[in-house]
Write a protein that holds these residues in place. Sequence first.
Motif, PDB file in Angstrom:
ATOM      1  N   PRO A   7      86.912  26.666   5.664  1.00  0.00           N
ATOM      2  CA  PRO A   7      85.995  26.002   5.207  1.00  0.00           C
ATOM      3  C   PRO A   7      86.266  25.518   3.769  1.00  0.00           C
ATOM      4  CG  PRO A   7      85.136  28.167   5.034  1.00  0.00           C
ATOM      5  CD  PRO A   7      86.487  28.268   5.644  1.00  0.00           C
ATOM      6  N   PRO A  15      74.787  29.142   7.820  1.00  0.00           N
ATOM      7  CA  PRO A  15      75.149  27.838   8.264  1.00  0.00           C
ATOM      8  C   PRO A  15      75.762  27.693   9.880  1.00  0.00           C
ATOM      9  CG  PRO A  15      76.253  29.139   6.249  1.00  0.00           C
ATOM     10  CD  PRO A  15      75.134  29.811   6.877  1.00  0.00           C
ATOM     11  N   GLU A  16      75.623  26.669  10.052  1.00  0.00           N
ATOM     12  CA  GLU A  16      75.814  26.418  11.501  1.00  0.00           C
ATOM     13  C   GLU A  16      77.192  26.971  12.083  1.00  0.00           C
ATOM     14  OE1 GLU A  16      73.592  24.728  12.939  1.00  0.00           O
ATOM     15  OE2 GLU A  16      74.593  24.451  14.971  1.00  0.00           O
ATOM     16  N   CYS A  17      78.200  26.974  11.239  1.00  0.00           N
ATOM     17  CA  CYS A  17      79.538  27.476  11.672  1.00  0.00           C
ATOM     18  C   CYS A  17      79.374  29.149  11.998  1.00  0.00           C
ATOM     19  CB  CYS A  17      80.797  27.435  11.091  1.00  0.00           C
ATOM     20  SG  CYS A  17      80.451  27.668   9.265  1.00  0.00           S
ATOM     21  N   TRP A  71      85.758  19.746   9.033  1.00  0.00           N
ATOM     22  CA  TRP A  71      85.364  20.569   7.905  1.00  0.00           C
ATOM     23  C   TRP A  71      85.617  22.034   7.768  1.00  0.00           C
ATOM     24  CZ3 TRP A  71      79.507  18.398   6.319  1.00  0.00           C
ATOM     25  CH2 TRP A  71      79.974  16.999   5.721  1.00  0.00           C
ATOM     26  N   ILE A  72      85.333  22.937   8.893  1.00  0.00           N
ATOM     27  CA  ILE A  72      85.939  24.179   8.885  1.00  0.00           C
ATOM     28  C   ILE A  72      86.866  23.965   9.930  1.00  0.00           C
ATOM     29  CG2 ILE A  72      84.116  24.782  10.714  1.00  0.00           C
ATOM     30  CD1 ILE A  72      84.662  27.632   9.406  1.00  0.00           C
ATOM     31  N   HIS A 121      76.642  17.851  11.698  1.00  0.00           N
ATOM     32  CA  HIS A 121      76.868  16.831  10.478  1.00  0.00           C
ATOM     33  C   HIS A 121      77.646  15.435  11.027  1.00  0.00           C
ATOM     34  CE1 HIS A 121      77.402  20.959   8.731  1.00  0.00           C
ATOM     35  NE2 HIS A 121      76.288  20.621   8.108  1.00  0.00           N
ATOM     36  N   MET A 167      81.334  33.479   1.142  1.00  0.00           N
ATOM     37  CA  MET A 167      81.751  33.629   2.732  1.00  0.00           C
ATOM     38  C   MET A 167      82.817  34.757   3.020  1.00  0.00           C
ATOM     39  SD  MET A 167      82.255  30.480   5.338  1.00  0.00           S
ATOM     40  CE  MET A 167      80.835  29.451   5.426  1.00  0.00           C
ATOM     41  N   CYS A 222      83.027  20.395   3.697  1.00  0.00           N
ATOM     42  CA  CYS A 222      82.060  21.616   3.985  1.00  0.00           C
ATOM     43  C   CYS A 222      81.137  21.879   2.691  1.00  0.00           C
ATOM     44  CB  CYS A 222      82.951  22.836   4.230  1.00  0.00           C
ATOM     45  SG  CYS A 222      81.994  24.540   4.063  1.00  0.00           S
ATOM     46  N   ILE A 223      80.064  21.799   3.155  1.00  0.00           N
ATOM     47  CA  ILE A 223      78.834  22.100   2.042  1.00  0.00           C
ATOM     48  C   ILE A 223      78.340  23.677   2.121  1.00  0.00           C
ATOM     49  CG2 ILE A 223      78.163  19.651   1.623  1.00  0.00           C
ATOM     50  CD1 ILE A 223      76.049  20.034   4.037  1.00  0.00           C
ATOM     51  N   PHE A 224      78.811  24.388   2.868  1.00  0.00           N
ATOM     52  CA  PHE A 224      78.107  25.887   3.343  1.00  0.00           C
ATOM     53  C   PHE A 224      76.679  25.300   3.780  1.00  0.00           C
ATOM     54  CE2 PHE A 224      80.036  29.714   0.865  1.00  0.00           C
ATOM     55  CZ  PHE A 224      81.312  29.264   1.235  1.00  0.00           C
ATOM     56  N   CYS A 225      76.410  24.278   4.245  1.00  0.00           N
ATOM     57  CA  CYS A 225      75.311  23.919   4.902  1.00  0.00           C
ATOM     58  C   CYS A 225      74.194  24.265   3.849  1.00  0.00           C
ATOM     59  CB  CYS A 225      74.912  24.647   6.265  1.00  0.00           C
ATOM     60  SG  CYS A 225      75.970  24.121   7.496  1.00  0.00           S
ATOM     61  N   CYS A 239      80.026  22.859  13.609  1.00  0.00           N
ATOM     62  CA  CYS A 239      79.715  21.873  12.388  1.00  0.00           C
ATOM     63  C   CYS A 239      79.991  20.517  12.343  1.00  0.00           C
ATOM     64  CB  CYS A 239      81.045  22.301  11.360  1.00  0.00           C
ATOM     65  SG  CYS A 239      81.068  21.616   9.796  1.00  0.00           S
TER      66      CYS A 239
HETATM   67  S1  SF4 Z   1      79.266  26.019   6.181  1.00  0.00           S
HETATM   68 FE1  SF4 Z   1      78.333  24.184   7.169  1.00  0.00          FE
HETATM   69  S2  SF4 Z   1      79.367  22.659   6.599  1.00  0.00           S
HETATM   70 FE2  SF4 Z   1      80.666  24.142   6.256  1.00  0.00          FE
HETATM   71  S3  SF4 Z   1      82.145  24.589   7.750  1.00  0.00           S
HETATM   72 FE3  SF4 Z   1      80.177  25.859   8.310  1.00  0.00          FE
HETATM   73  S4  SF4 Z   1      79.014  24.558   9.261  1.00  0.00           S
HETATM   74 FE4  SF4 Z   1      80.432  23.240   8.389  1.00  0.00          FE
END
Ligand code: SF4
Lengths: 475, 296
Positions: free
Chosen positions: B132, B226-228, B113-114, B105, B84, B213-216, B101
């Motif tokens: 994150p 990823p969502e963020c 998570w972030i 989730h 990232m 955080c799972i990096f989606c 995020c």
């Molecule tokens: S990558 Fe996914 S899990 Fe990690 S902070 Fe962003 S939205 Fe959340």
Amino acid sequence: MTDHTYHSASSVSEPRSTPGALVTLTESSAMPPYMQEAMRPVLETPRWWWPSVAVLSAIVIAGIGAWAVQVTDGLGVSGYSDKAFWAVYEADLVAFIGVSYGGAVVSAILRLTNATWRAPLTRIAEATALVTLPVGMLFIIPHLGSPWRIWELVWPPYWNLSSPILWDFFAVSTYLLATAVFFYLPLIPDAALARRWLGEHETSIRARVCRQLYTLIGGRWRGTPEQSKLLNGAIGLVAIMIIPMAVSVHSVLSFAFASSSRPGYLETIFPVYFVVAALYSGVALVVIALAACRRLWKLDAFIEPRHFVRLGFVMLAFGAAYLYLTFTEYLVDGYSGTVGNAAWVHQILVGRYWIPFWFYFVAAGVFPIAIMAIRATRTVAGVVTAAALVVVAMWVKRLVIVIPPATEPIVRSPLGSAGLLGGNWGTYHFTWEPVTITLAATAAIPLLLLIVFRFVPILPVAEMEELAMPEEGLR
Amino acid sequence: MTRITTDTGQIGAGGGDDLNPQVADGGKRHSGSLGRREFLLTAAGGLGLAALAGVTEELVGPSGNSQLASMSVPEQVATHQWAMVIDLRYCNGCKLCTAGCQAAHYLHQDQTWIRVFTMRNAAGDTYHMPRPCMMCEDPPCVPVCPVSANFRTDEGLVLVDQSRCIGTRICMNSCPYEARYFNWTSPLAVARQPFPQEPEWPVPQVEGTVGKCIFCAAMLPSGQLPECVTRCPMGVLYLGDLEADVAVNGIGNTVKLSEFIADNDGVKFKESYGTHPRVFYIPGHGQDLEADADAT
Ligand code: SF4
Ligand code: SF4
């Protein structure tokens, strides 16, 4: 010769024995004269016994109830948060496993250094260790977020051998086994003696049940030289082994904290620090246990003021060592001035954690030293007061070790401009659940001791016999 | 003229919490320092335990990417190595990434998570720093778990198996980035999910276990960001792939990862901790870094 040592004891026992018993006692050269005293807790049920057991059991049950609430509602109800992820149960775990060290010290160290005065104390010390350790181990359960998965710790395919927690678990389990063996071995000749004594004196149902138990433990003990040699060898071996084992248990326990990059946990001093703290509070607990047993079962003839004073000096030595380690830790971390370390030292000394720290300093740092230094206070009452304060203050000190680093913000502005007192420090709030669970564990110790001494002689009669001769010379 | 990046490093080194400058290296392992596993192996070797190959293998732990593993088994080259890039120059602290995020989730308010930290620079100005999980290459959170509930995938993702986690929280202790969050109470009720509950998509969260955080991870194979990253209106967050050397943000910018980091003096957070994060920060918001960055 031997009955001179505990002469007063024999005279105490006289009015209680039947005339027949007295004859047998004097006739039988192998039967120690203080058998009556040693067996009294087993056979007699004093008026306070049932009420005490009832009250203590109620507290333990309340603790189990509190834990049930915690399991239902989640660990969050016990005051935890992501900004205080470790707190009271972790301190409890360290403190309760720590106090079980007293048995190892009083028994093993005094055994190895051939301190003959230990004789009347060893059974109580070893029993205290035996009951405290499992209670301490049980704190793993409320500590876990998913206690229903605790079986994974004994499921080898899941083991991660690089985890300090796994090694904690191995070390404590091994130590529990060693403590049990250490309790069991000296019991063998006593059980044989007690069995014979019961056969001669008691016919009650209780006595018969106990006789069965003693047959199981010491049924094949004849006291032959070979057997004695073997047993003494075994006890000596366990006494030697239990010391490095005790050291390793607390060292590994400290690794769970120290093997991280967190300021206040990443301390090379931690293994030593934890071991000394455990020994210190452990000796204090033995002092309390001895005082209680002495009072409850009127063992004044055996457990004498000199025992308390000597244990007081042992306690003093560990207490001074611990104070010194605390001083060096805080000095070096505070002096380094690195933001993370200086911040927690600051918080402990003058910040949000100053009350518990200075309580420790006064109650377990200065007070015991003062008590032992002043001749007038170097009494049974003085030593026992000091010991009680030490046990409590060392628990508080464990909170001071565990909580500040777990609540310290470690993602800071690179400039640290928030200052030492600033930043988003987490807060741990005590709630009734952990308080009840901690009290329950505290109550479990006397409860289990009351039960243990319903079954085993409270004095290590065989050992006292053996050591009575040199003891004459010492006195 | 002193390079500001160096300044940041020095300040950080003093404070222990640093955004250390690192020459972008494409996420390859650094060879200069002894990693945790290497340390354990060295110690074990010194004790003459190396002969116990089985034990040694165990000490290496369940995480992939260990040098021992790469020595013994010809490593399968994964198609992606996720990373990232966070361009601090444009972050305005709106926290939409956090909100996105948490919504995706079903997280509680305090499970960030972030998390967007508000920091202060040398001039006393504040800037914002989203954090994150760093997806460390040598993640300190992995080896400490007694039941091997943490693991690292061959695509460089550090994940938690919540069906195994017993909740000792020792990984929360080890993570130098406060990136781990416990489920202290029951998780929020969730709507129907596009993926099964698994480490790649731990939704709903499991009470009494650790999440982060799972990096989606579950969204990545289908090419979703990823969502963020999607939610950030400023294009601060980039998903990167070290293997393809590319990074993409949510407003349609695609950059060559290594060049982007090198040109903009990308740094890793607390690199001195030996974690080798896979999150790169481009410093600058309020720090006037750009002029100096030109000097590189
Ligand atoms: S990558 Fe996914 S899990 Fe990690 S902070 Fe962003 S939205 Fe959340
Ligand atoms: S940032 Fe923390 S949780 Fe993420 S991999 Fe690194 S140590 Fe583990």
